[in-house]
Design a protein around this motif. Structure first.
Motif, PDB file in Angstrom:
ATOM      1  N   ILE A  69       0.853  -1.186   0.000  1.00 41.49           N
ATOM      2  CA  ILE A  69       0.000   0.000   0.000  1.00 41.49           C
ATOM      3  C   ILE A  69       0.895   1.245   0.000  1.00 41.49           C
ATOM      4  CG2 ILE A  69      -1.898  -1.126   1.219  1.00 41.49           C
ATOM      5  CD1 ILE A  69      -0.924   0.264   3.802  1.00 41.49           C
ATOM      6  N   PRO A  70       0.380   2.368  -0.459  1.00 38.95           N
ATOM      7  CA  PRO A  70       1.150   3.607  -0.314  1.00 38.95           C
ATOM      8  C   PRO A  70       1.455   3.852   1.165  1.00 38.95           C
ATOM      9  CG  PRO A  70      -0.755   3.939  -1.731  1.00 38.95           C
ATOM     10  CD  PRO A  70      -0.935   2.596  -1.092  1.00 38.95           C
ATOM     11  N   GLY A  71       2.569   4.497   1.449  1.00 40.85           N
ATOM     12  CA  GLY A  71       2.881   4.831   2.831  1.00 40.85           C
ATOM     13  C   GLY A  71       1.754   5.624   3.459  1.00 40.85           C
ATOM     14  N   LEU A  72       1.410   5.295   4.695  1.00 41.39           N
ATOM     15  CA  LEU A  72       0.309   5.972   5.378  1.00 41.39           C
ATOM     16  C   LEU A  72       0.731   7.366   5.827  1.00 41.39           C
ATOM     17  CD1 LEU A  72      -0.937   2.923   7.470  1.00 41.39           C
ATOM     18  CD2 LEU A  72      -1.856   3.775   5.299  1.00 41.39           C
ATOM     19  N   VAL A  73      -0.239   8.266   5.876  1.00 39.15           N
ATOM     20  CA  VAL A  73       0.008   9.667   6.213  1.00 39.15           C
ATOM     21  C   VAL A  73      -0.805  10.016   7.450  1.00 39.15           C
ATOM     22  CG1 VAL A  73      -0.070  12.057   5.397  1.00 39.15           C
ATOM     23  CG2 VAL A  73       0.343  10.187   3.760  1.00 39.15           C
ATOM     24  N   GLY A  95       1.154   9.359  -1.639  1.00 41.30           N
ATOM     25  CA  GLY A  95      -0.260   9.024  -1.495  1.00 41.30           C
ATOM     26  C   GLY A  95      -0.746   7.931  -2.410  1.00 41.30           C
ATOM     27  N   SER A  96       0.032   7.580  -3.441  1.00 37.59           N
ATOM     28  CA  SER A  96      -0.358   6.501  -4.359  1.00 37.59           C
ATOM     29  C   SER A  96       0.900   5.889  -4.949  1.00 37.59           C
ATOM     30  CB  SER A  96      -1.271   7.031  -5.469  1.00 37.59           C
ATOM     31  OG  SER A  96      -0.611   8.022  -6.234  1.00 37.59           O
ATOM     32  N   ALA A 138       8.963   6.996  -3.762  1.00 35.25           N
ATOM     33  CA  ALA A 138       8.839   5.574  -3.428  1.00 35.25           C
ATOM     34  C   ALA A 138       8.627   5.438  -1.929  1.00 35.25           C
ATOM     35  CB  ALA A 138      10.079   4.814  -3.878  1.00 35.25           C
ATOM     36  N   ASP A 139       7.407   5.764  -1.494  1.00 33.74           N
ATOM     37  CA  ASP A 139       6.978   5.627  -0.100  1.00 33.74           C
ATOM     38  C   ASP A 139       5.900   4.549  -0.067  1.00 33.74           C
ATOM     39  OD1 ASP A 139       8.512   7.932   0.160  1.00 33.74           O
ATOM     40  OD2 ASP A 139       7.014   9.042   1.312  1.00 33.74           O
ATOM     41  N   PHE A 140       6.185   3.399   0.508  1.00 29.38           N
ATOM     42  CA  PHE A 140       5.160   2.358   0.580  1.00 29.38           C
ATOM     43  C   PHE A 140       5.423   1.406   1.732  1.00 29.38           C
ATOM     44  CE2 PHE A 140       8.199   1.125  -2.773  1.00 29.38           C
ATOM     45  CZ  PHE A 140       8.593  -0.148  -2.391  1.00 29.38           C
ATOM     46  N   ALA A 141       4.366   0.679   2.098  1.00 24.05           N
ATOM     47  CA  ALA A 141       4.442  -0.297   3.184  1.00 24.05           C
ATOM     48  C   ALA A 141       3.998  -1.655   2.655  1.00 24.05           C
ATOM     49  CB  ALA A 141       3.554   0.129   4.349  1.00 24.05           C
ATOM     50  N   VAL A 147       9.299   1.380   2.987  1.00 29.25           N
ATOM     51  CA  VAL A 147      10.248   2.100   2.134  1.00 29.25           C
ATOM     52  C   VAL A 147       9.852   3.574   2.128  1.00 29.25           C
ATOM     53  CG1 VAL A 147      11.150   2.341  -0.220  1.00 29.25           C
ATOM     54  CG2 VAL A 147      10.626   0.057   0.697  1.00 29.25           C
ATOM     55  N   VAL A 148      10.810   4.448   2.349  1.00 32.14           N
ATOM     56  CA  VAL A 148      10.583   5.890   2.266  1.00 32.14           C
ATOM     57  C   VAL A 148      11.656   6.491   1.371  1.00 32.14           C
ATOM     58  CG1 VAL A 148      10.250   8.060   3.506  1.00 32.14           C
ATOM     59  CG2 VAL A 148       9.728   5.895   4.652  1.00 32.14           C
ATOM     60  N   ASP A 149      11.224   7.223   0.362  1.00 34.42           N
ATOM     61  CA  ASP A 149      12.160   7.837  -0.581  1.00 34.42           C
ATOM     62  C   ASP A 149      13.096   6.803  -1.208  1.00 34.42           C
ATOM     63  OD1 ASP A 149      11.657  10.464  -1.138  1.00 34.42           O
ATOM     64  OD2 ASP A 149      13.403  11.258  -0.095  1.00 34.42           O
ATOM     65  N   GLY A 150      12.586   5.590  -1.410  1.00 40.37           N
ATOM     66  CA  GLY A 150      13.385   4.540  -2.018  1.00 40.37           C
ATOM     67  C   GLY A 150      14.355   3.861  -1.082  1.00 40.37           C
ATOM     68  N   ARG A 151      14.307   4.203   0.199  1.00 41.71           N
ATOM     69  CA  ARG A 151      15.206   3.609   1.196  1.00 41.71           C
ATOM     70  C   ARG A 151      14.408   2.649   2.074  1.00 41.71           C
ATOM     71  NH1 ARG A 151      17.541   6.912   6.441  1.00 41.71           N
ATOM     72  NH2 ARG A 151      18.765   5.214   7.370  1.00 41.71           N
ATOM     73  N   ILE A 152      14.912   1.437   2.255  1.00 42.38           N
ATOM     74  CA  ILE A 152      14.249   0.476   3.129  1.00 42.38           C
ATOM     75  C   ILE A 152      14.565   0.844   4.578  1.00 42.38           C
ATOM     76  CG2 ILE A 152      14.083  -1.937   3.826  1.00 42.38           C
ATOM     77  CD1 ILE A 152      14.856  -2.707   0.970  1.00 42.38           C
ATOM     78  N   VAL A 153      13.524   1.238   5.330  1.00 37.38           N
ATOM     79  CA  VAL A 153      13.725   1.642   6.721  1.00 37.38           C
ATOM     80  C   VAL A 153      13.216   0.590   7.701  1.00 37.38           C
ATOM     81  CG1 VAL A 153      13.804   4.117   6.248  1.00 37.38           C
ATOM     82  CG2 VAL A 153      11.591   3.012   6.655  1.00 37.38           C
ATOM     83  N   VAL A 154      12.365  -0.322   7.207  1.00 37.31           N
ATOM     84  CA  VAL A 154      11.908  -1.470   7.994  1.00 37.31           C
ATOM     85  C   VAL A 154      11.941  -2.681   7.073  1.00 37.31           C
ATOM     86  CG1 VAL A 154       9.967  -2.529   9.240  1.00 37.31           C
ATOM     87  CG2 VAL A 154      10.381  -0.070   9.455  1.00 37.31           C
ATOM     88  N   SER A 155      12.476  -3.795   7.551  1.00 33.24           N
ATOM     89  CA  SER A 155      12.406  -5.044   6.783  1.00 33.24           C
ATOM     90  C   SER A 155      12.283  -6.202   7.759  1.00 33.24           C
ATOM     91  CB  SER A 155      13.630  -5.228   5.885  1.00 33.24           C
ATOM     92  OG  SER A 155      14.809  -5.350   6.637  1.00 33.24           O
TER      93      SER A 155
END
Length: 468
Positions: A63-67, A376-377, A384-387, A419-427
């Motif tokens: 899903i898109p990263g939540l806001v 948002g999408s 590249a912000d997604f969960a 992923v935020v800004d194309g960087r994996i911050v949680v895996s």
């Protein structure tokens, strides 16, 4: 062919939130640097990018990263400190007393705790409501930069130490002068656009009763001049409406209009005690609303009439508020409760379906922050912000309707990768951008110190039942 910092995420169900709301099964996302460069079927993207780093998501949901459009970073360390209290005693007897004893180091520790929880539960962008000077804006901005999250940081503006109908109620450690306005402007000069554009600086004025009309107008003029956002609590409890009617003869939204607070760069929070004229004015001015159902319910404040706002064309986003008012910063949980409470009070099972709640938590939040072209999408050219959410669990199987399962059955604990800004911050459910064990240990230690300084050590461990 992707170049540089490039990754291909495959074998997932993608809830794109694109204009046609496509859900792509066996989908893939190609990321280059901070942006999405392609979205499609795994077989097609594998053929297009045969040599790129590929991460197989094992059939999970993307899903898109939540806001989260309403967050109090400094309150993360105060979780459970003021349960079973209504708003005004909650503020005056506990929250302001505790926050009024914060140091800048406490503010940094609490911000890191809050950010860790948000990232691990799929929130990639948030709007902070009121950063007091004593919390240390610099340290909190550094925490955002280090963590990799995207943030709009609302610095506090105030010049009166009261709240609505209450006088002499604010802890002296929380009172600031009109110089607070200049402080936020200075932070805008210093931090806005930093962290590769992930940090945005907003105004976060106190509720009417804590700011004079003159200071609101001055702040609003500066906000327009600098294109800064404004976020503020409004019409949260009946006392807000009573105060404004008594002092100015105006409803909450009409007062906000008079002092320059309405418009497409404003996010007003809670918005429970409104009349039809207020709703029409919000729609007319393009002002956004942040819906915080768990906080409003827990404090007994009431329920925002979200459907009425949506029906009139008001953009409504979602927020968790703070740990003492909600007890978590899990926006996936918030979607479920936000839907169910509306169904209960309206006695209409069709209002705020799962799809609407996910729109509010993604695109609605992006629009509220003025970032709908960036987040948002899951679309080409966006950040590249997604969960990635694992729905292959006992409480989420079967998941034939993934959006429904996400909203009504999942929790933030089901988030596997962020992923935020194309960087994996949680895996693998593990925070990669910060040391979580260190964050938890420091937050526990510092919270205990804050309670002691505030003279509330007994409240820290008080239980309604005997502890043996």
């Amino acid at each position: 062919m992707l170049f540089g910092n490039a990754m291909l995420f495959t074998n997932a169900t993608l809830v794109t939130m694109n204009p046609t709301r496509d859900i792509v099964t066996d989908g893939a996302i190609a990321v280059e640097g901070p942006r999405i460069v392609q979205v499609g079927k795994s077989k097609d993207l594998r053929g297009s990018y045969p040599e790129e780093q590929t991460i197989d998501l094992g059939g999970k949901l993307v899903i898109p990263g939540l806001v989260d459009t309403h967050v109090h970073l400094a309150q993360a360390m105060l979780r459970g400190s003021a349960d079973e209290l209504t708003l005004i005693p909650w503020l005056c007897e506990r929250i302001w007393v505790l926050q009024g004893n914060y140091t800048e180091a406490d503010g940094y520790a609490s911000a890191r705790l809050c950010i860790a929880e948000m990232l691990k539960s799929g929130t990639t962008t948030f709007l902070e409501a009121m950063l007091a000077h004593r919390y240390g804006f610099d340290g909190i901005a550094q925490a955002v930069e280090e963590s990799g999250i995207r943030a709009c940081l609302g610095g506090i503006v105030m010049d009166v130490g009261t709240y609505a109908t209450q006088t002499a109620a604010m802890h002296p450690g929380m009172i600031e002068s009109r110089e607070s306005l200049r402080g936020v402007v200075a932070m805008h000069d210093k931090w806005h656009g930093r962290a590769d554009g992930r940090i945005h600086v907003w105004f976060g004025p106190r509720t009417p009763g804590g700011v004079t009309p003159e200071l609101y107008r001055e702040m609003s003029a500066i906000a327009r001049e600098r294109n800064m956002g404004i976020t503020m609590h409004l019409a949260e409890v009946e006392a807000d409406r009573t105060f404004l009617q008594s002092e100015y003869g105006l409803s909450p939204v009409r007062y906000a209009e008079r002092v320059g607070l309405l418009g497409p760069r404003s996010v007003l929070v809670h918005m429970i005690w409104l009349d039809d004229g207020d709703v029409a004015l919000l729609a007319q001015t393009g002002t956004h609303v942040s819906y915080n159902p768990s906080s409003n319910a827990k404090l007994g404040s009431g329920v925002c009439d979200v459907q009425r706002l949506l029906d009139r064309g008001v953009n409504v986003a979602l927020g968790c508020d703070g740990a003492p008012a909600n007890n978590d910063y899990d926006l996936i949980r918030e979607m479920k409760f936000g839907s169910l409470v509306q169904k209960a009070v309206s006695r209409n099972a069709t209002v705020l379906p799962a799809e609407t709640m996910l729109e509010m938590a993604t695109l609605g939040g992006a629009r509220a922050l003025g970032l709908e072209r960036e987040i948002g999408s899951l679309e080409v050219g966006k950040r590249a912000d997604f969960a990635v959410v694992d729905l292959h669990r006992a409480h989420t199987v079967p998941a034939f309707r993934p959006v429904s399962t996400l909203v009504y059955a999942a929790t933030g604990g089901d988030v596997d990768t962020v992923v935020v800004d194309g960087r994996i911050v949680v895996s693998g459910g593990v925070l990669r951008s910060m040391n979580e064990a260190e964050i938890l240990a420091e937050a526990n230690a510092r919270a205990a110190q804050v309670y002691r300084r505030a003279g509330l050590s007994g409240a820290m461990t008080r239980s309604a039942w005997p502890v043996l």
